[in-house]
Design an enzyme around this catalytic site. Structure first.
Site, mmCIF file in Angstrom:
data_model
loop_
_atom_site.group_PDB
_atom_site.id
_atom_site.type_symbol
_atom_site.label_atom_id
_atom_site.label_comp_id
_atom_site.label_asym_id
_atom_site.label_seq_id
_atom_site.Cartn_x
_atom_site.Cartn_y
_atom_site.Cartn_z
ATOM 1 N N ALA A 134 -31.278 -44.465 24.964
ATOM 2 C CA ALA A 134 -30.679 -45.487 24.100
ATOM 3 C C ALA A 134 -31.712 -46.106 23.179
ATOM 4 O O ALA A 134 -31.683 -47.303 22.904
ATOM 5 C CB ALA A 134 -29.998 -46.560 24.948
ATOM 6 N N ASN A 158 -39.418 -35.616 19.240
ATOM 7 C CA ASN A 158 -40.582 -35.291 18.433
ATOM 8 C C ASN A 158 -41.414 -34.245 19.148
ATOM 9 O O ASN A 158 -41.341 -34.082 20.366
ATOM 10 C CB ASN A 158 -41.439 -36.543 18.195
ATOM 11 N N LYS A 164 -41.776 -29.617 11.268
ATOM 12 C CA LYS A 164 -41.665 -31.055 11.518
ATOM 13 C C LYS A 164 -42.879 -31.543 12.296
ATOM 14 O O LYS A 164 -43.400 -32.647 12.037
ATOM 15 C CB LYS A 164 -40.383 -31.332 12.306
#
Length: 291
Positions: A9, A94, A178
């Site tokens: 969350a 990530n 990325k």
């Protein structure tokens, strides 16, 4: 994909939960358990308050894991007794650390996502639980290239809720690209406590050039093709486009949370070891960046 479970969350987990709730049954699980209410501000300024109802006990059709990279395994462990082993997972972390590990461990389909959606959780006493800072693009695929139809269905579900998403067969390439961007922007901004745009200053030019040069060598060794404009242009373009943003690692540092330093820089240094490359600038940055 009527039932979504989102584990994590944080800002992105809350953003995707808010979007998906317009068309799907969503269960959002944070560190303390289910989140039942959410107030969010969209990128256009409009805001909405949501309440997540209880499910009918049926297992989710898909589980999105939106925790930090270092929490993925711990977040998944309590779910293994609650969801079938064939349930698709969608990882949105990530770095390039958790994704290959889950791909090898989970029996069902493991999809990976990389996104340029930007969101943050404002500090109290803000009335919002999450702010959608900037719209972006989300790419979805799996590392083995076996689940493109499933990736397309997930992407379509996101598009229907207002998130631009595309299924792709080259998610490994996109995750590494990325990672190349994050390995420059995140550690430098967290180390120096600056917004992304500060990295455009001449004082950073030499250091960024060294980092990008090492990253380019590592990407070539991993058979990751450079972008058409080149690695430096890619990094500079993202810095310029996100000049007013706080990187996720900077947000973590300012909030006193553990950073994703190892998840972002670790895979590059592991690749350097595999390919017998020294990568001194990346190693120095690892030691300078807070954990």
């Amino acid at each position: 994909m009527a039932r979504w479970m989102i584990v994590g969350a944080g800002a992105l987990g809350r953003l995707f939960a808010a979007r998906l709730a317009s068309r799907h049954t969503v269960t959002l699980i944070g560190r303390s358990g289910p989140v039942h209410r959410l107030s969010w501000q969209g990128s256009g300024g409009a805001y909405q308050q949501l309440e997540f109802g209880t499910t009918d006990g049926a297992p989710p059709d898909i589980v999105m894991i939106a925790t930090k990279s270092y929490d993925v395994l711990a977040a998944l462990e309590p779910l293994t007794e609650r969801i079938p082993a064939t349930t698709p997972l969608l990882l949105i972390q990530n770095g390039f650390h958790a994704q290959p590990r889950l791909h090898d461990l989970w029996p069902g389909p493991v999809l990976c996502a990389t996104t340029t959606e930007a969101a943050y959780r404002p500090a109290p006493p803000s009335e919002f639980d999450v702010v959608h800072a900037a719209t972006g693009h989300t790419w979805i695929g799996d590392l083995a290239g076996c689940h493109l139809p499933l990736s397309a269905r997930v992407a379509d579900a996101l598009v229907a809720t207002g998130i631009t998403a595309t299924a792709c067969a080259d998610i490994r390439q996109r995750l590494w690209q990325k990672l190349a961007i994050n390995a420059v922007i995140n550690p430098l901004t967290a180390r120096d406590r600056v917004l992304n745009g500060a990295l455009l200053a001449p004082a950073y030019d030499s250091e960024i050039a060294s980092l990008v040069g090492e990253i380019a060598d590592l990407m070539a060794a991993e058979s990751i093709a450079p972008p058409e404009s080149g690695w430096r242009a890619l990094v500079d373009g993202v810095i310029d486009a996100t000049a007013n943003n706080r990187s996720s690692m900077l947000q973590d540092r300012l909030a006193g949370r553990r950073t994703e330093r190892d998840a972002i820089l670790g895979p590059l240094l592991d690749a350097a070891k595999r390919h017998h490359l020294k990568a001194p600038a990346l190693r120095t940055l690892l030691h300078q960046t807070p954990d």
